[in-house]
Design an enzyme around this catalytic site. Structure first.
Site, PDB file in Angstrom:
ATOM      1  N   ASP A 226      25.944  59.967  -3.416  1.00  0.00           N
ATOM      2  CA  ASP A 226      26.604  60.940  -2.537  1.00  0.00           C
ATOM      3  C   ASP A 226      27.932  60.387  -2.057  1.00  0.00           C
ATOM      4  O   ASP A 226      28.244  59.204  -2.236  1.00  0.00           O
ATOM      5  CB  ASP A 226      25.701  61.392  -1.385  1.00  0.00           C
ATOM      6  CG  ASP A 226      25.532  60.364  -0.295  1.00  0.00           C
ATOM      7  OD1 ASP A 226      26.200  59.317  -0.331  1.00  0.00           O
ATOM      8  OD2 ASP A 226      24.718  60.595   0.606  1.00  0.00           O
ATOM      9  N   ASN A 234      35.023  66.675   6.465  1.00  0.00           N
ATOM     10  CA  ASN A 234      34.998  68.055   6.966  1.00  0.00           C
ATOM     11  C   ASN A 234      35.528  68.152   8.389  1.00  0.00           C
ATOM     12  O   ASN A 234      36.287  69.070   8.725  1.00  0.00           O
ATOM     13  CB  ASN A 234      33.574  68.606   6.906  1.00  0.00           C
ATOM     14  CG  ASN A 234      33.181  69.062   5.518  1.00  0.00           C
ATOM     15  OD1 ASN A 234      34.024  69.479   4.723  1.00  0.00           O
ATOM     16  ND2 ASN A 234      31.890  68.993   5.210  1.00  0.00           N
ATOM     17  N   HIS A 239      36.707  72.362   6.324  1.00  0.00           N
ATOM     18  CA  HIS A 239      35.734  72.606   5.254  1.00  0.00           C
ATOM     19  C   HIS A 239      36.405  72.977   3.932  1.00  0.00           C
ATOM     20  O   HIS A 239      35.852  72.690   2.865  1.00  0.00           O
ATOM     21  CB  HIS A 239      34.755  73.708   5.680  1.00  0.00           C
ATOM     22  CG  HIS A 239      33.788  73.257   6.727  1.00  0.00           C
ATOM     23  ND1 HIS A 239      32.663  72.511   6.434  1.00  0.00           N
ATOM     24  CD2 HIS A 239      33.788  73.421   8.075  1.00  0.00           C
ATOM     25  CE1 HIS A 239      32.001  72.245   7.557  1.00  0.00           C
ATOM     26  NE2 HIS A 239      32.668  72.787   8.567  1.00  0.00           N
ATOM     27  N   ASP A 243      35.669  71.193   0.432  1.00  0.00           N
ATOM     28  CA  ASP A 243      35.348  71.830  -0.852  1.00  0.00           C
ATOM     29  C   ASP A 243      36.210  71.271  -1.980  1.00  0.00           C
ATOM     30  O   ASP A 243      35.743  71.099  -3.111  1.00  0.00           O
ATOM     31  CB  ASP A 243      35.538  73.347  -0.750  1.00  0.00           C
ATOM     32  CG  ASP A 243      34.462  74.020   0.087  1.00  0.00           C
ATOM     33  OD1 ASP A 243      33.433  73.367   0.355  1.00  0.00           O
ATOM     34  OD2 ASP A 243      34.662  75.193   0.463  1.00  0.00           O
ATOM     35  N   GLU A 269      26.529  67.017  -0.273  1.00  0.00           N
ATOM     36  CA  GLU A 269      27.418  66.060  -0.935  1.00  0.00           C
ATOM     37  C   GLU A 269      26.645  65.115  -1.856  1.00  0.00           C
ATOM     38  O   GLU A 269      27.168  64.088  -2.280  1.00  0.00           O
ATOM     39  CB  GLU A 269      28.204  65.263   0.107  1.00  0.00           C
ATOM     40  CG  GLU A 269      27.391  64.285   0.923  1.00  0.00           C
ATOM     41  CD  GLU A 269      26.794  64.903   2.183  1.00  0.00           C
ATOM     42  OE1 GLU A 269      26.515  64.151   3.137  1.00  0.00           O
ATOM     43  OE2 GLU A 269      26.618  66.135   2.213  1.00  0.00           O
ATOM     44  N   ARG A 285      26.833  50.765 -16.102  1.00  0.00           N
ATOM     45  CA  ARG A 285      28.242  50.580 -16.448  1.00  0.00           C
ATOM     46  C   ARG A 285      29.024  51.889 -16.301  1.00  0.00           C
ATOM     47  O   ARG A 285      30.134  51.908 -15.757  1.00  0.00           O
ATOM     48  CB  ARG A 285      28.366  50.043 -17.878  1.00  0.00           C
ATOM     49  CG  ARG A 285      27.973  48.587 -18.022  1.00  0.00           C
ATOM     50  CD  ARG A 285      28.475  48.023 -19.356  1.00  0.00           C
ATOM     51  NE  ARG A 285      27.886  48.704 -20.488  1.00  0.00           N
ATOM     52  CZ  ARG A 285      26.736  48.362 -21.056  1.00  0.00           C
ATOM     53  NH1 ARG A 285      26.051  47.320 -20.586  1.00  0.00           N
ATOM     54  NH2 ARG A 285      26.275  49.024 -22.111  1.00  0.00           N
TER      55      ARG A 285
END
Length: 347
Positions: A226, A234, A239, A243, A269, A285
């Site tokens: 994430d 945000n 926001h 995006d 996310e 890798r």
């Protein structure tokens, strides 16, 4: 072959987009031909009727430049009126009733926004044909002078009406089916993809792994990751900027996945890279290269320059492994990576 296919699809899309205009042009051309035929036959009433119809379509195409569904509805009733008058004047052996039947079928393609009213128009057309033929048969209406004058052209007119009607119905059915296919394709795509990032969604990944045939199951690697401190992005930039960050990161994931692997937006996310048939060290890798690429990336939006990093956790599974446990293991390693300071990939 591929160029021909692409050209064919473009043609279909162009015809679909301009279908109303093309239909009006076709109607104008047909009435112009009939005006010439009936003028040659010396039938002034039908000549005038077709000239009037030409003016009708010329008005919508050139003067008003209206090819909306309202113009299609007006054309529908013009065709009904023209067909009735021509049928009464010449009789059923000339086949003008076919236009009523053909248009009753074509309204489903030409008037997509009218929904239930299309059935009303179709029913009206069918009832009109039945009533028209019944009135002609019962009353015995005949205009022998008109029929005799047009007699030389009867076979050509009848065959022409069959051909024109069949072409209209088949074209409407064909392009209508193509539109339905496109709609289903869009729905199917949206079921399997995240609309913001264009990555596969969680449902698709789970279905893909769960329904994989026994003989095609291989070892696989799951990388759960994430975006670090995404809430801060945000809160700081808004926001919309968030995006943009999601789409840019998703683009990097898609590049890493390539054609043989799968990039998935797991939620919020969080993302997953699914590597079927790949060893854990090879997946590491690739994911490490992805991490460095995102770390070095500058995301510009509304004059702001945003830097983000990602943290990932990698877990491997055997052909018979429970994928949910593998994903959970990858998520646990992701959590370890966050505890160790983020911006890293944990194996």
């Amino acid at each position: 072959m591929e160029k021909i296919k692409v050209s064919f699809i473009r043609t279909i899309n162009w015809v679909t987009e301009h279908r109303n205009m093309l239909f009006l042009i076709a109607c104008l051309a047909i009435h112009a031909i009939y005006a010439w035929v009936f003028h040659r036959a010396g039938i002034w009433f039908l000549t005038a009727l077709n000239i009037y119809s030409c003016c009708f379509y010329f008005f919508y195409l050139v003067i008003k430049r209206d090819t909306s569904e309202k113009s299609m509805l007006a054309a529908y009733f013009e065709i009904l009126l023209f067909s009735v008058l021509s049928e009464v004047a010449l009789g059923p052996e000339y086949g003008f009733y076919l236009y009523i039947i053909g248009m009753s079928a074509s309204v489903f393609y030409l008037l997509p926004s009218y929904v239930n009213k299309r059935f009303l128009y179709q029913s009206a057309g069918i009832v009109l044909v039945l009533l028209l033929e019944a009135v002609i048969m019962v009353t015995g209406i005949r205009f022998d002078g008109v029929r005799n004058a047009a007699g030389l052209y009867q076979p050509a007119i009848f065959l022409g009406n069959i051909g024109i009607t069949a072409t209209i119905v088949l074209a409407a059915a064909f392009f209508y089916s193509k539109e339905i296919e496109a709609v289903w394709g869009t729905l199917n795509y949206n079921m399997h993809h995240d609309t913001l990032t264009d990555l596969y969604n969680r449902r698709f990944l789970e279905d893909e792994i769960r329904h994989l045939p026994e003989g095609k199951r291989r070892e696989f690697v799951i990388c759960m990751m994430d975006i670090d401190f995404f809430k801060r992005v945000n809160d700081t930039y808004g926001h919309e900027a968030g995006d943009v960050v999601l789409t840019r990161v998703a683009s990097c994931l898609k590049d890493t996945a390539g054609k043989d692997n799968m990039a998935v937006r797991w939620g919020g996310e969080e993302f997953i890279l699914y590597f079927p048939g790949m060893k854990e060290d090879q997946a590491y890798r690739l994911t490490e290269q992805l991490r460095r690429r995102i770390e070095e990336m500058v995301i510009e939006t509304d004059g702001q320059k945003i830097h983000v990093t990602i943290t990932g956790g990698i877990a491997a599974g055997l052909p018979g492994s429970n994928y949910e446990k593998v994903i959970k293991s990858a998520d646990e390693k992701l959590y370890i990576g966050k505890q160790q300071g983020r911006n890293r990939v944990i194996v």
